[in-house]
Design a protein around this motif. Structure first.
Motif, PDB file in Angstrom:
ATOM      1  N   GLU A 206       0.816  -1.217   0.000  1.00 54.02           N
ATOM      2  CA  GLU A 206       0.000   0.000   0.000  1.00 54.02           C
ATOM      3  C   GLU A 206       0.848   1.265   0.000  1.00 54.02           C
ATOM      4  O   GLU A 206       0.321   2.368  -0.208  1.00 54.02           O
ATOM      5  CB  GLU A 206      -0.934   0.007   1.205  1.00 54.02           C
ATOM      6  CG  GLU A 206      -0.259   0.181   2.558  1.00 54.02           C
ATOM      7  CD  GLU A 206       0.220  -1.140   3.150  1.00 54.02           C
ATOM      8  OE1 GLU A 206       0.637  -1.148   4.325  1.00 54.02           O
ATOM      9  OE2 GLU A 206       0.180  -2.162   2.428  1.00 54.02           O
ATOM     10  N   ASP A 213      -3.623  -2.189  -3.438  1.00 51.74           N
ATOM     11  CA  ASP A 213      -4.886  -2.827  -3.828  1.00 51.74           C
ATOM     12  C   ASP A 213      -5.503  -3.437  -2.570  1.00 51.74           C
ATOM     13  O   ASP A 213      -5.347  -4.626  -2.286  1.00 51.74           O
ATOM     14  CB  ASP A 213      -4.627  -3.893  -4.897  1.00 51.74           C
ATOM     15  CG  ASP A 213      -5.912  -4.532  -5.416  1.00 51.74           C
ATOM     16  OD1 ASP A 213      -7.003  -4.000  -5.111  1.00 51.74           O
ATOM     17  OD2 ASP A 213      -5.818  -5.554  -6.116  1.00 51.74           O
ATOM     18  N   ASP A 215      -8.535  -4.229  -1.589  1.00 46.27           N
ATOM     19  CA  ASP A 215      -9.528  -5.308  -1.651  1.00 46.27           C
ATOM     20  C   ASP A 215      -9.092  -6.449  -2.567  1.00 46.27           C
ATOM     21  O   ASP A 215      -9.871  -7.378  -2.829  1.00 46.27           O
ATOM     22  CB  ASP A 215     -10.885  -4.766  -2.105  1.00 46.27           C
ATOM     23  CG  ASP A 215     -10.783  -3.991  -3.415  1.00 46.27           C
ATOM     24  OD1 ASP A 215      -9.699  -4.023  -4.042  1.00 46.27           O
ATOM     25  OD2 ASP A 215     -11.771  -3.350  -3.804  1.00 46.27           O
ATOM     26  N   ASP A 221      -5.981   1.136  -5.906  1.00 42.36           N
ATOM     27  CA  ASP A 221      -6.912   1.877  -5.051  1.00 42.36           C
ATOM     28  C   ASP A 221      -7.242   3.259  -5.596  1.00 42.36           C
ATOM     29  O   ASP A 221      -8.364   3.750  -5.418  1.00 42.36           O
ATOM     30  CB  ASP A 221      -6.328   2.006  -3.643  1.00 42.36           C
ATOM     31  CG  ASP A 221      -6.345   0.674  -2.904  1.00 42.36           C
ATOM     32  OD1 ASP A 221      -7.047  -0.248  -3.365  1.00 42.36           O
ATOM     33  OD2 ASP A 221      -5.643   0.555  -1.871  1.00 42.36           O
ATOM     34  N   ASP A 224      -9.982   2.628  -8.016  1.00 38.08           N
ATOM     35  CA  ASP A 224     -11.061   1.746  -7.568  1.00 38.08           C
ATOM     36  C   ASP A 224     -12.222   2.593  -7.045  1.00 38.08           C
ATOM     37  O   ASP A 224     -12.028   3.464  -6.184  1.00 38.08           O
ATOM     38  CB  ASP A 224     -10.547   0.817  -6.473  1.00 38.08           C
ATOM     39  CG  ASP A 224     -11.410  -0.430  -6.332  1.00 38.08           C
ATOM     40  OD1 ASP A 224     -12.602  -0.356  -6.699  1.00 38.08           O
ATOM     41  OD2 ASP A 224     -10.891  -1.456  -5.871  1.00 38.08           O
ATOM     42  N   SER A 227     -12.550   0.890  -2.853  1.00 40.56           N
ATOM     43  CA  SER A 227     -11.337   0.111  -2.600  1.00 40.56           C
ATOM     44  C   SER A 227     -11.502  -0.911  -1.487  1.00 40.56           C
ATOM     45  O   SER A 227     -10.588  -1.694  -1.233  1.00 40.56           O
ATOM     46  CB  SER A 227     -10.176   1.054  -2.250  1.00 40.56           C
ATOM     47  OG  SER A 227     -10.497   1.822  -1.099  1.00 40.56           O
ATOM     48  N   SER A 228     -12.655  -0.922  -0.833  1.00 39.80           N
ATOM     49  CA  SER A 228     -12.898  -1.913   0.218  1.00 39.80           C
ATOM     50  C   SER A 228     -13.828  -3.028  -0.239  1.00 39.80           C
ATOM     51  O   SER A 228     -14.087  -3.967   0.509  1.00 39.80           O
ATOM     52  CB  SER A 228     -13.495  -1.227   1.459  1.00 39.80           C
ATOM     53  OG  SER A 228     -14.743  -0.621   1.142  1.00 39.80           O
TER      54      SER A 228
END
Length: 551
Positions: A206, A213, A215, A221, A224, A227-228
């Motif tokens: 991260e 990434d 998730d 992210d 996205d 992102s979760s």
């Protein structure tokens, strides 16, 4: 007749050489000849003609033009330093700057450096870079800048030591990971996860926007939508503008984004870090890339693999594994995106066109290399490093983002280019080091004072009507102006001008009429008396003349 002319010319030349002007001219010529000899000696020591390579502005197979073109394609500013890394101190936004050193091909000039500590003066500089340059690079990283340093057998030892690392300076041979399609000089460094800094921290993917990434849905992210939520990814197919510095991870054919945190780096005649100076997690020095267990360092530099018991036998080469890639972060585990970082790899040719641009090599863009270079992750690794340094977590890039290449330690394509770099380096040295600057100004002051003292007084002096310097400094310096006859001549000229008389009219004046015009008994006595005057008397007369002129 010819003999007579020759004799006359020889005699005239001898007389001229014996004269003051002749001796002065000869001294000046000898001075400049000596100065030129010294400068050429220094330049000859510093400037060595050799093959130009590892330059971001060259287009040969061993240059880095392809890497620079990739950077420019992202609308990032690229520039170079050709004089000295001391200029890094002038960068206003170091957190938006990446400084790339690829191959330190020559040593620095050893000029004395002055400091404020107990040592006061350092007469010996470090390898590759001067002490002040190393401090400037280190300060650049501490201020949030990013350093990418690629070197193997060059002069980078001094800079590495400042970070707590040590280049071995010996070639690495790996009997397990060498590339059989090329030869034993090409070694693979296989990194499973380039963001696994410590055994306890786990992968920190991260920390890089290209690999972040959360998730694990294959969508970075910063693109996205959620992102979760792994079931929600791209809002639409991303463009190169959307991807920014992570565009190299997008496959336009499969329309898939690559989030793999691992790298397979192809090294060419690499070296390795000393085992005792190959990273320290407590100092945020993370060893990420290693050779295999079956790697050896050619410690005796004989070009042969001499195997001994753990390399302890006399003449035996040291056995691996060895660290080949170390990352330094100002913050623990590189958690702070705004803190400085440095990437150290023991191969100066990691980004040359022959290894970086495998497609161009296959197409013959760099000539016939007689080798088929296999696909590797050198390009992906360095572009990820740029993204980590210049790209925010939401994919934004500052307008001030720039990549600076250090060309100061590369051979320049022309002799005049190297000469310019040398002179510019000396200029920066005298304007950067506080004590050197003080010495330079003191030297200039002494030189100008010497010129003023030795300056010949002007002739004629009749037009000068304002005397300023009497009574100050050395009386011998103003001996010309202290001559009473010349002062008397000035006074008479002033009297004539005040009364608007021509020279003929003034010369025809009777003495009584002149006394009336002066109307000052002291000055009248000075005009008509012919005797020697002391310096104090001359000063008193001059003050009287200045007072008379203001009536």
């Amino acid at each position: 007749m010819v003999i007579g002319l020759a004799t006359f010319s020889a005699a005239a030349a001898t007389d001229w050489l014996r004269s003051a002007n002749g001796r002065r001219s000869v001294a000046i010529v000898l001075f400049y000849l000596t100065l030129g000899t010294l400068l050429m000696t220094v330049a000859g020591t510093y400037i060595e003609r050799s093959e130009v390579h590892q330059s971001a502005y060259g287009t040969d197979w061993n240059d880095m033009s392809s890497f620079r073109e990739d950077i420019k394609a992202q609308n990032l500013t690229t520039t170079s330093i050709v004089s000295s890394p001391l200029l890094l101190e002038e960068i206003q936004s170091p957190s938006d700057t990446v400084f790339v050193i690829s191959g330190v091909e020559r040593d620095t000039i050893s000029l004395p450096s002055f400091s404020g500590d107990s040592s006061v003066i350092n007469l010996v500089e470090g390898l590759g870079y001067s002490n002040s340059e190393i401090e400037a690079i280190r300060t650049f990283v501490e201020r949030g800048g990013t350093l990418i340093m690629l070197d193997d057998f060059g002069y980078s030892q001094g800079l590495a030591e400042d970070f707590g690392l040590g280049f071995s300076g010996h070639q690495l041979y790996d009997t397990q990971t060498w590339d059989p399609s090329l030869d034993y000089n090409f070694v693979w460094s296989n990194i499973t996860n380039g963001f696994n800094y410590t055994s306890s921290s786990g992968p920190k993917t991260e920390t890089n926007p290209c690999t972040a990434d959360g998730d694990i849905d294959g969508v970075p992210d910063f693109l996205d939508v959620d992102s979760s939520n792994p079931s929600v990814g791209f809002e639409r197919l991303p463009t190169s503008t959307d991807l920014g510095l992570c565009a190299h991870r997008w496959d336009s054919i499969t329309q898939q984004y690559d989030t793999d945190p691992g790298y397979d780096l192809l090294l060419n005649q690499p070296s390795a870090f000393d085992k005792d100076l190959s990273g320290d997690e407590n100092q945020n020095l993370y060893a990420i890339g290693y050779s295999s267990q079956d790697a050896y360092l050619d410690t005796n530099d004989d070009g042969k693999l001499t195997v001994g018991f753990s390399g302890s036998e006399v003449g035996a080469d040291e056995q691996g594994p060895f660290a080949t890639y170390i990352k330094y972060c100002r913050s623990r585990n590189c958690d702070n995106a705004d803190s400085g970082r440095a990437f150290f790899v023991t191969d100066g040719s990691l980004l040359i066109n022959a290894l970086y641009d495998t497609v161009g090599v296959a197409e013959g863009a760099y000539g016939d290399l007689n080798k088929t270079v296999p696909d590797n992750d050198n390009r992906r690794w360095v572009l990820d490093a740029l993204a980590e340094a210049l790209m925010s977590g939401d994919g934004e890039i500052s307008a001030e983002a720039q990549v600076i290449f250090d060309e100061s330690r590369h051979q320049q394509p022309s002799f005049m280019g190297d000469t310019y770099n040398l002179l510019y380096y000396i200029l920066i040295y005298f304007t950067n080091d506080w004590m050197a600057m003080l010495i330079m100004f003191l030297g200039l002051f002494v030189m100008f004072e010497f010129i003023i003292i030795k300056k010949t007084d002007p002739e004629p002096w009749r037009h000068v009507f304002s005397i300023i310097y009497y009574g100050y400094g050395d009386a011998a310096r103003y001996e010309y102006y202290a001559n009473p006859k010349k002062i008397k001549q000035i006074l008479l000229t002033r009297v004539r001008n005040v009364n608007s008389l021509s020279r003929e009219e003034f010369d025809a004046l009777p003495a009584r009429e002149l006394q009336k015009m002066v109307d000052d008994p002291v000055l009248v006595k000075f005009i008509f008396e012919d005797r020697r005057y002391s310096m104090e008397e001359v000063i008193a007369v001059i003050k009287r003349i200045k007072t008379w002129g203001r009536r």
